[in-house]
Design a protein around this motif. Structure first.
Motif, PDB file in Angstrom:
ATOM      1  N   THR A 146      37.925  52.988  34.167  1.00 26.53           N
ATOM      2  CA  THR A 146      38.569  52.139  35.157  1.00 26.53           C
ATOM      3  C   THR A 146      39.054  50.843  34.532  1.00 26.53           C
ATOM      4  O   THR A 146      38.353  50.200  33.765  1.00 26.53           O
ATOM      5  CB  THR A 146      37.585  51.832  36.306  1.00 26.53           C
ATOM      6  N   VAL A 147      40.269  50.468  34.877  1.00 31.01           N
ATOM      7  CA  VAL A 147      40.853  49.205  34.452  1.00 31.01           C
ATOM      8  C   VAL A 147      41.082  48.378  35.702  1.00 31.01           C
ATOM      9  O   VAL A 147      41.631  48.865  36.676  1.00 31.01           O
ATOM     10  CB  VAL A 147      42.196  49.433  33.710  1.00 31.01           C
ATOM     11  N   HIS A 148      40.647  47.136  35.675  1.00 30.56           N
ATOM     12  CA  HIS A 148      40.768  46.244  36.819  1.00 30.56           C
ATOM     13  C   HIS A 148      42.158  45.620  36.830  1.00 30.56           C
ATOM     14  O   HIS A 148      42.521  44.888  35.925  1.00 30.56           O
ATOM     15  CB  HIS A 148      39.675  45.174  36.691  1.00 30.56           C
ATOM     16  N   SER A 149      42.990  45.932  37.826  1.00 24.31           N
ATOM     17  CA  SER A 149      44.365  45.425  37.900  1.00 24.31           C
ATOM     18  C   SER A 149      44.431  44.039  38.529  1.00 24.31           C
ATOM     19  O   SER A 149      45.271  43.233  38.182  1.00 24.31           O
ATOM     20  CB  SER A 149      45.246  46.357  38.713  1.00 24.31           C
ATOM     21  N   ILE A 150      43.553  43.771  39.490  1.00 25.37           N
ATOM     22  CA  ILE A 150      43.595  42.516  40.236  1.00 25.37           C
ATOM     23  C   ILE A 150      42.865  41.431  39.454  1.00 25.37           C
ATOM     24  O   ILE A 150      41.728  41.615  39.032  1.00 25.37           O
ATOM     25  CB  ILE A 150      42.973  42.690  41.635  1.00 25.37           C
ATOM     26  N   ASP A 151      43.532  40.298  39.285  1.00 25.95           N
ATOM     27  CA  ASP A 151      42.917  39.148  38.639  1.00 25.95           C
ATOM     28  C   ASP A 151      42.065  38.371  39.634  1.00 25.95           C
ATOM     29  O   ASP A 151      40.905  38.079  39.376  1.00 25.95           O
ATOM     30  CB  ASP A 151      44.008  38.243  38.050  1.00 25.95           C
ATOM     31  N   SER A 152      42.640  38.037  40.796  1.00 23.18           N
ATOM     32  CA  SER A 152      41.912  37.296  41.823  1.00 23.18           C
ATOM     33  C   SER A 152      42.633  37.430  43.160  1.00 23.18           C
ATOM     34  O   SER A 152      43.779  37.861  43.228  1.00 23.18           O
ATOM     35  CB  SER A 152      41.794  35.822  41.438  1.00 23.18           C
ATOM     36  N   VAL A 153      41.920  37.017  44.208  1.00 25.25           N
ATOM     37  CA  VAL A 153      42.462  37.036  45.565  1.00 25.25           C
ATOM     38  C   VAL A 153      42.151  35.685  46.201  1.00 25.25           C
ATOM     39  O   VAL A 153      41.035  35.186  46.092  1.00 25.25           O
ATOM     40  CB  VAL A 153      41.832  38.166  46.407  1.00 25.25           C
TER      41      VAL A 153
END
Length: 176
Positions: A146-153
């Motif tokens: 898994t690669v995390h696409s979202i940096d922050s929200v």
């Protein structure tokens, strides 16, 4: 005019008045009953640390994990903002987001935590729920490599109601 015709006309007029008075014409529901939360997708501009630009996602698959939504599509393209409906039966809602059609392992889970408030619209429209966003958490979906696409929200507007033109969340992606 004979007495019989007058009586017939009287009863005919009375029948017409009774029939038209029994039909209640209600105001149509002109206010939206569904409340949507709007998310905007952003990415850091090249060579800057603070400037952000709208990100057109070439592909986006966004589906709920814990409730059914009747209008979700299998994948849309060229999107920089999107509306979703929160789960009115719970105080949280989980969604998964995939931003690349060729990389099934790039899925993020977004969990929204909120308070629900039952809101009366009108007799013709009934009720709906308004929401107050408390927190949003992201995590990679548990898949191989898994690669995390979202940096922050970032929550930009906590109150989710029928106000048009409001963006409730900014979702920042890693710069490629």
């Amino acid at each position: 005019m004979t007495k019989g015709r007058v009586i017939i006309l009287f009863y005919l007029a009375l029948t017409c008045i009774v029939i038209t008075s029994c039909n209640t014409e209600r105001d149509p529901c002109l206010q939206p009953q569904n409340v949507f939360m709007r998310m905007q997708f952003l990415r850091k501009a090249a060579d800057t640390g603070t400037a952000f630009v709208d990100t057109l996602l070439p592909y986006m698959l966004l589906n709920p994990l814990d409730h059914a939504v009747p209008y979700m599509s299998s994948g849309v393209g060229n999107v920089s903002a999107f509306n979703i409906r929160l789960n009115p039966d719970a105080d949280s809602s989980r969604w998964y987001l995939q931003t690349d059609s060729t990389a099934m392992h790039r899925r993020d889970t977004i969990t929204f935590y909120y308070e629900r408030e039952l809101y009366f619209i009108s007799n013709a429209c009934g009720y709906t729920y308004y929401y107050r966003l408390n927190e949003v958490k992201t995590a990679p979906r548990i898949l191989a490599d898994t690669v995390h696409s979202i940096d922050s929200v970032v929550i930009t507007q906590r109150e989710v109601n029928n106000e048009a033109g409001k963006t409730h969340l900014n979702i920042y992606f890693h710069r490629k």
